[in-house]
Design a protein around this motif. Structure first.
Motif, PDB file in Angstrom:
ATOM      1  N   ASN A   9      22.833  10.969  30.861  1.00  0.00           N
ATOM      2  CA  ASN A   9      23.855  10.730  29.845  1.00  0.00           C
ATOM      3  C   ASN A   9      23.156  10.346  28.538  1.00  0.00           C
ATOM      4  N   LYS A  11      24.621   9.410  25.899  1.00  0.00           N
ATOM      5  CA  LYS A  11      25.466   8.396  25.231  1.00  0.00           C
ATOM      6  C   LYS A  11      25.545   8.701  23.733  1.00  0.00           C
ATOM      7  N   HIS A  93      33.685   6.105  32.292  1.00  0.00           N
ATOM      8  CA  HIS A  93      32.392   5.415  32.193  1.00  0.00           C
ATOM      9  C   HIS A  93      32.629   3.964  31.785  1.00  0.00           C
ATOM     10  N   GLU A 141      28.127   2.265  39.152  1.00  0.00           N
ATOM     11  CA  GLU A 141      27.171   1.663  38.216  1.00  0.00           C
ATOM     12  C   GLU A 141      27.551   0.205  37.965  1.00  0.00           C
ATOM     13  N   ILE A 146      23.505  -1.871  33.514  1.00  0.00           N
ATOM     14  CA  ILE A 146      23.438  -0.694  32.637  1.00  0.00           C
ATOM     15  C   ILE A 146      22.597  -1.032  31.403  1.00  0.00           C
ATOM     16  N   GLY A 147      21.619  -0.194  31.137  1.00  0.00           N
ATOM     17  CA  GLY A 147      20.774  -0.371  29.946  1.00  0.00           C
ATOM     18  C   GLY A 147      19.853  -1.572  30.032  1.00  0.00           C
ATOM     19  N   GLY A 181      19.919   1.390  35.156  1.00  0.00           N
ATOM     20  CA  GLY A 181      18.504   1.019  35.186  1.00  0.00           C
ATOM     21  C   GLY A 181      17.595   1.972  35.944  1.00  0.00           C
ATOM     22  N   ALA A 202      20.454   6.996  31.795  1.00  0.00           N
ATOM     23  CA  ALA A 202      20.446   7.244  30.356  1.00  0.00           C
ATOM     24  C   ALA A 202      19.143   6.762  29.713  1.00  0.00           C
ATOM     25  N   SER A 203      19.051   5.444  29.468  1.00  0.00           N
ATOM     26  CA  SER A 203      18.032   4.932  28.549  1.00  0.00           C
ATOM     27  C   SER A 203      16.594   5.272  28.919  1.00  0.00           C
TER      28      SER A 203
HETATM   29  O1  G3P Z   1      25.719   6.703  32.244  1.00  0.00           O
HETATM   30  C1  G3P Z   1      24.515   6.179  32.680  1.00  0.00           C
HETATM   31  C2  G3P Z   1      24.393   4.761  32.392  1.00  0.00           C
HETATM   32  O2  G3P Z   1      25.495   4.009  32.185  1.00  0.00           O
HETATM   33  C3  G3P Z   1      23.219   4.061  32.931  1.00  0.00           C
HETATM   34  O3  G3P Z   1      22.505   3.718  31.797  1.00  0.00           O
HETATM   35  O4  G3P Z   1      20.555   3.176  30.522  1.00  0.00           O
HETATM   36  O5  G3P Z   1      21.023   1.951  32.623  1.00  0.00           O
HETATM   37  O6  G3P Z   1      20.282   4.323  32.721  1.00  0.00           O
HETATM   38  P1  G3P Z   1      20.994   3.264  31.933  1.00  0.00           P
END
Ligand code: G3P
Length: 222
Positions: A9, A11, A93, A141, A146-147, A181, A202-203
């Motif tokens: 993603n 984002k 999401h 998630e 997240i992130g 993560g 994502a990140s």
């Molecule tokens: O959509 C994926 C996300 O919410 C996870 O983000 O940065 O923790 O991989 P991240």
């Protein structure tokens, strides 16, 4: 167990827009071809059409509304993302939460267009409710990870196990992804060993200096 899906993603990260979105898609396509693993990306709406046209990898929208075509201003319909070349969409999401009725409408709109629905959930209860709507995937998630750079696979493998069990109980045909993560091949392997059909992340890719290296690592233990 179905072949794994790695869904990246982008984002609204500035590192995931325009030429940078194309660079990530180039890396994802290269690693998908090298490894045989399905790697999909979910770019912003602005980048969705050009990326879907230029690359062979599956492309997802980050959100879709449940309304049909017609007099709705500012809505993004399943028809519109299909015409733009999307294969499916995230729904609900953590950063784009919807009501249960809206989630159902989005899933039905996607299915009417034969697009893949990925409903995101934050715990086992919402995973069960999501599975009852029979999307192709439920993606669990934990929002606090997240992130964060802390992998759900390592910090909270129990939630993955419980979510897989609850989704399978509600409808064994619904796939399960996990995210938050995720950053390495080891995280992906743990998620797979716990019974998931892949990961949503994502990140670690979008903000990487070299997304190609991270993507190669992500598929390295599959
Ligand atoms: O959509 C994926 C996300 O919410 C996870 O983000 O940065 O923790 O991989 P991240």
């Amino acid at each position: 167990m179905s072949p794994p899906l790695i869904l990246v993603n982008l984002k609204t990260y500035k590192e995931g827009m325009g030429t940078r979105a194309h660079a990530i898609a180039t890396a994802a396509q290269m690693v998908a071809q090298e490894s045989g693993v399905t790697i999909a990306i979910a770019p912003s709406y602005i980048d969705l059409h050009p990326i879907a046209r230029h690359f062979m990898i599956p492309v997802y929208a980050q959100h879709v509304d449940g309304s049909g075509p017609g007099a709705h201003t500012g809505q993004v319909t399943a028809e519109a993302i299909k015409v733009a070349g999307a294969n499916g969409s995230l729904v609900n999401h953590s950063e784009r939460r919807l009501t249960l009725a809206d989630i159902e409408a989005s899933v039905r709109a996607l299915q009417a267009q034969k697009l893949v629905a990925v409903i995101c959930s934050n715990n086992e209860i919402t995973s069960a409710a999501a599975a009852a709507l029979v999307p192709e995937y439920v993606a669990i998630e934990p929002p606090e990870l997240i992130g964060s750079g802390i992998s759900v696979s390592k910090a909270n493998p129990e939630i993955i196990e419980r979510s897989v069990a609850v989704v399978r109980r509600v409808n064994p045909k619904v796939g399960v992804l996990t995210g938050a993560g995720i950053q390495s091949g080891e995280c992906v392997k743990i998620a797979r060993d716990l019974g998931t059909d892949g990961v949503l992340l994502a990140s670690s890719v979008v903000k990487a200096q070299e997304p190609l290296l991270v993507l190669r690592d992500l598929v390295s233990k599959l």
